[in-house]
Each structure stands twice: as structure tokens, then as C-alpha cells.
Design an enzyme around this catalytic site. Structure first.
Site, short mmCIF file in Angstrom:
data_model
loop_
_atom_site.label_atom_id
_atom_site.label_comp_id
_atom_site.label_asym_id
_atom_site.label_seq_id
_atom_site.Cartn_x
_atom_site.Cartn_y
_atom_site.Cartn_z
N GLU A 11 29.56 74.99 117.07
CA GLU A 11 30.71 74.38 117.74
C GLU A 11 32.03 74.84 117.12
O GLU A 11 32.80 74.04 116.59
CB GLU A 11 30.60 72.85 117.66
CG GLU A 11 29.36 72.30 118.35
CD GLU A 11 29.07 70.85 118.01
OE1 GLU A 11 28.20 70.26 118.65
OE2 GLU A 11 29.73 70.31 117.08
N PRO A 12 32.32 76.13 117.18
CA PRO A 12 33.57 76.64 116.60
C PRO A 12 34.78 76.25 117.44
O PRO A 12 34.70 76.17 118.67
CB PRO A 12 33.36 78.15 116.60
CG PRO A 12 32.45 78.39 117.76
CD PRO A 12 31.52 77.20 117.79
N GLY A 13 35.88 76.01 116.77
CA GLY A 13 37.12 75.72 117.47
C GLY A 13 38.22 76.66 117.02
O GLY A 13 38.61 77.58 117.73
N TYR A 30 48.00 68.53 106.35
CA TYR A 30 47.01 69.22 105.51
C TYR A 30 47.63 70.18 104.51
O TYR A 30 46.91 70.96 103.89
CB TYR A 30 46.04 70.04 106.39
CG TYR A 30 45.49 69.33 107.58
CD1 TYR A 30 44.93 68.06 107.46
CD2 TYR A 30 45.53 69.91 108.84
CE1 TYR A 30 44.44 67.40 108.57
CE2 TYR A 30 45.03 69.26 109.96
CZ TYR A 30 44.48 68.00 109.81
OH TYR A 30 43.98 67.35 110.90
N ARG A 69 50.50 70.32 111.21
CA ARG A 69 49.52 70.65 110.19
C ARG A 69 50.11 70.81 108.79
O ARG A 69 49.46 70.43 107.80
CB ARG A 69 48.76 71.93 110.58
CG ARG A 69 47.90 71.75 111.83
CD ARG A 69 46.98 72.94 112.06
NE ARG A 69 45.99 73.06 111.00
CZ ARG A 69 46.00 73.97 110.05
NH1 ARG A 69 46.96 74.89 110.00
NH2 ARG A 69 45.06 73.99 109.14
N CYS A 114 63.81 64.18 112.35
CA CYS A 114 64.47 63.32 111.35
C CYS A 114 63.49 62.91 110.25
O CYS A 114 63.18 61.73 110.07
CB CYS A 114 65.05 62.09 112.03
SG CYS A 114 66.36 62.49 113.19
N GLU A 115 62.98 63.90 109.57
CA GLU A 115 62.05 63.71 108.45
C GLU A 115 62.31 64.80 107.43
O GLU A 115 62.31 65.98 107.77
CB GLU A 115 60.59 63.85 108.91
CG GLU A 115 60.11 62.79 109.88
CD GLU A 115 59.73 61.50 109.19
OE1 GLU A 115 59.55 61.51 107.95
OE2 GLU A 115 59.62 60.47 109.89
N GLY A 167 33.80 74.74 112.07
CA GLY A 167 34.62 74.68 110.86
C GLY A 167 34.97 76.01 110.24
O GLY A 167 35.62 76.05 109.20
N TYR A 213 44.98 73.56 116.93
CA TYR A 213 45.49 72.33 116.34
C TYR A 213 47.02 72.30 116.26
O TYR A 213 47.58 71.66 115.37
CB TYR A 213 44.88 72.09 114.95
CG TYR A 213 43.39 71.96 115.02
CD1 TYR A 213 42.79 70.85 115.58
CD2 TYR A 213 42.56 72.99 114.57
CE1 TYR A 213 41.41 70.74 115.68
CE2 TYR A 213 41.18 72.90 114.66
CZ TYR A 213 40.62 71.77 115.21
OH TYR A 213 39.25 71.66 115.31
#
Length: 419
Positions: free
Chosen positions: A278-280, A321, A317, A348-349, A236, A377
Site C-alpha cells: 500500500e505505497p503512497g 514532522y 509537514r 500568522c504563526e 511507508g 501529503y
């Protein structure tokens, strides 16, 4: 601005170079959108985190960017893989991982997934009260138990995981019962797992969680006669996506997490644990840059829209978020900003906006935009919304580029259609 880009990024007059290659040459050869990953940055990040954890272990959070080539590169640097699905496990296996270089997660593991984990000797993190029974039946030998200790991390609610009521892990009483159940079934319970959330910008929530974790393990020792040998602290650690972000160095956070865990366990009368991380995002985020080609430039009284050839299908993202990014005009970097614009995707958003406000040299059709800190991500969460094919990815180093994921084609999209 360049502090957000990979270590190999540089300006050659008007041109942004990555790994010794001009952005324009990369875009011309491989098309856009294009995810460019810097090998130098990836290896430097891996080595810094390995050093920070000392005699512990580091597992890459594969969900941040599942890629066989990337997992293989990180394995060369001593980094294992944290996987949470059969697909991620397949990526890791293809990269040469197995057994002790893996840790298996998931809040709803299938029997087949557990059997596969057992067949390669990977430890499994139990996430539910009945998983000890399922794991034992599947032939799993080593497990950890994920405990949720009620600490609210200061991050977006969608990526907060350590709070009461989280879908992940078990509250202390149920976690203690899960440890007892696993022991009764003859499983080797290595230790405990915690994770408070993603994109953490300080150490406060994790420090509080670690102290509570040590107290939980001490309670297990007193009630069950069992002591954890492993403290898996999750990951995280955040990175900077925008010039206004203030995030501590990930290696410093990792070093603080490891030392805090060892001290907290000793102060609780426990032996020092083997620390797992567990870094990503912090391993791959800054290593990645996405290149987009500008199409329509629409100047309205309210704002100027600069439309690119990607958007929420390759980076959702901002919509999920409210993540903030910035951009550099990759072939006009020596020009002064002439306009503050909003960068819109092609979908189309109305919400398909990659960047709300960014100052750029007065934009025009054909410009190349470079969006930094997109290694994590983005490709991992990419979709085929609007029938858009997902981007290619290249790994750059010392003036050479290697395609590690080819661009999807329309034929790829049609291949799964029947009738």
C-alpha cells in the site's frame, strides 16, 4: 538538485521546465501556489512498483493525495486504492474502483462506512476487537486482521505505527482472537495486515516485522487451523525531499518486502502468501512540485526571510514532522546562489517556515520558487488556515497541462457558512 524533481524536469537556460512547460508559464496561467504533477513520473513509479511485487497487488495509499484524476491514472497502470474514510472511498469510486481493486482501512470505521464497503464488495481490514461483529452485521464478506508486532521504525514518532501501544491494529493475542471471531461469524479471513510507519529510509524494521508476521500466522494455523492467504505489508517507503536525504529506491524496498514475506512464510512452514503493498508517498511524492511567488524579502541581522504566497496551509509537514525541503529559483536557475535564506509562509504563526536554510540567487519580490518532492501529503493535508483558499493542481505531460483540481475561491469558503 534536479534529482529531487520529476523525471520530466529540465533547465532551459534560466527556466525550470516541467512536462515540457516553463514554470513561469504555468504560474502565470494557473496562479500560485500551484501543485504541478508529472504524469511521466507517476506512470513510471506505478510500473516499477507493480513489477517489484510480481504476482502480488499494489494499492495506492489514497491519503497521500486523494484525487479522482490521479486515482484513475493509477488504475490504468494496475494500481488499486487503499481508503480509510467514506470520502476517500468516494474519490476511489469516482475513479472507477470497486471490489477487488480496493482495500478499506480505518481505526474507527462507522457503520455507514462498513455498509458502503460491503455494498461494493471491498475487503475490510479489521482494526479493533469488535470490528468482526460490526463488519458481519454490515454485510462485509472478506476481511484481513491488522496486527501490531512491536517493531519501532526509525522515523518521526507521529508517523510510526508498528510499535507497542499504537492506536492502529491489535497486539498478537487480541489479533488472534479477532481472527477466531471473524471465522466464527462466517467471514472470509483473507489474511493479515501490518504497517510499521511512513517515510522509511531502510528495510530493517519492515524485515523484522515480516519475520514476526510469519510466526504469528504459523501460530494461528496451529491454534485455529487457519492459514493466511494474503500478507498485506502496508507501505511507508520513503523518498528524498532534500539533497541530504539518503533513501533507497522504493521499488527495491518493495521487491525486498515481497521476497522476504514469501521466504519467511515458507520457512515457517506456510504456503507462499499473495503479497499486497500500500505505497503512497513513493508513488506521488517526487512527481509533484509546488510553485510559489515571492513577496516580501526581509533582511534582518539574524537572517533573511523570504515570504511566499503559501505555507503551512498547503504544506504543514515541516510543522508536523520537521520535514525538510529545498527550493530552486525557477526563473533564475542559471544564476549562482547569492544568499542563504529562510523561506517563510504567509500565515500568522512564527512556526510557519517552509525551509529553514536554502541558498538562492539573491531573492527579490516576484521571483518564482519551485519546491520539489511535494506530491504527497501536501494537498492532502492542506487547510484553510487564515481563511486561505487551497491551491490548484495540474497534471503535465508532453507540453500540455490539465487542471485536475481547481483553485478554491473565497466563495467556496463562504458556501458552508450559515447565518
Amino acid at each position: 538538485m534536479l534529482a529531487l524533481f520529476p523525471e520530466s524536469a529540465a533547465l532551459d537556460g534560466a527556466d525550470l521546465t516541467l512536462g515540457g512547460l516553463s514554470s513561469e508559464s504555468l504560474a502565470e496561467e494557473h496562479g500560485t501556489p500551484l501543485v504541478v504533477l508529472c504524469e511521466e513520473t507517476l506512470r513510471a513509479n506505478a510500473r516499477a512498483l507493480r513489477e517489484a511485487v510480481g504476482d502480488g497487488r499494489v494499492f495506492f495509499g489514497t491519503k497521500a493525495l486523494p484525487s479522482v484524476a490521479l486515482l484513475r491514472l493509477l488504475r490504468e497502470e494496475g494500481i488499486g486504492a487503499d481508503v480509510a474514510s467514506a470520502g476517500e472511498l468516494a474519490f476511489a469510486e469516482a475513479a472507477g474502483h470497486g471490489g477487488e481493486t480496493l482495500v478499506v482501512h480505518g481505526n474507527n470505521k462507522s457503520t455507514g462506512f462498513l455498509r458502503k464497503a460491503a455494498s461494493i464488495g471491498a475487503p475490510v481490514v479489521l482494526d479493533a476487537s469488535d470490528e468482526a461483529e460490526l463488519a458481519a452485521a454490515a454485510g462485509v464478506e472478506q476481511v484481513l486482521v491488522r496486527v501490531t508486532l512491536g517493531v519501532d521504525a526509525d522515523t518521526h514518532e507521529a508517523i510510526r505505527t508498528g510499535h507497542h501501544g499504537s492506536k492502529f491494529g491489535l497486539p498478537p493475542d487480541q489479533a488472534r482472537a479477532a481472527v477466531a471471531d471473524a471465522l466464527d461469524r462466517g467471514l472470509d479471513v483473507l489474511g493479515v495486515h501490518v504497517h510499521v510507519g511512513s517515510q522509511l529510509e531502510d528495510f530493517d524494521a519492515q524485515a523484522e516485522t515480516i519475520v514476526r508476521l510469519a510466526a504469528f500466522v504459523a501460530g494461528c494455523r496451529d491454534e485455529l487451523g487457519w492459514t493466511a492467504r494474503v500478507a498485506d505489508l502496508g507501505g511507508g517507503f520513503g523518498i528524498r525531499h532534500h539533497p541530504d536525504d539518503h533513501v533507497p529506491d522504493a521499488a527495491e524496498l518493495a521487491r525486498g518486502a515481497a521476497s522476504t514475506a514469501r521466504l519467511a512464510f515458507v520457512e515457517a512452514g506456510l504456503p507462499k502468501p499473495e503479497v499486497w503493498l500500500e505505497p503512497g508517498r513513493c508513488l506521488v511524492g517526487r512527481a509533484g512540485v509546488t510553485l510559489y511567488r515571492v513577496g516580501t524579502v526581509k533582511r534582518l541581522p539574524e537572517r533573511t526571510w523570504v515570504a511566499i504566497d503559501g505555507g503551512m496551509s498547503d504544506n504543514p509537514r515541516p510543522q508536523l514532522y520537521r520535514a525538510r525541503y529545498t527550493a530552486l529559483s525557477a526563473t533564475r536557475a542559471d544564476e549562482q546562489p547569492g544568499e542563504t535564506v529562510s523561506v517563510a509562509g504567509m500565515h500568522c504563526e512564527s512556526g510557519d517556515v517552509l525551509i529553514d536554510d536554502v541558498a538562492l540567487p539573491t531573492p527579490r519580490r516576484g521571483d518564482l520558487l519551485a519546491v520539489p518532492a511535494t506530491g504527497a501529503y501536501t494537498l492532502a493535508m492542506a487547510s484553510n488556515y487564515n481563511g486561505v483558499a487551497r491551491p490548484a493542481a495540474v497534471l503535465v505531460r508532453d507540453g500540455s497541462a490539465r487542471v485536475i483540481r481547481r483553485r478554491e475561491t473565497i466563495d467556496d469558503l463562504l458556501r458552508t457558512e450559515l447565518g
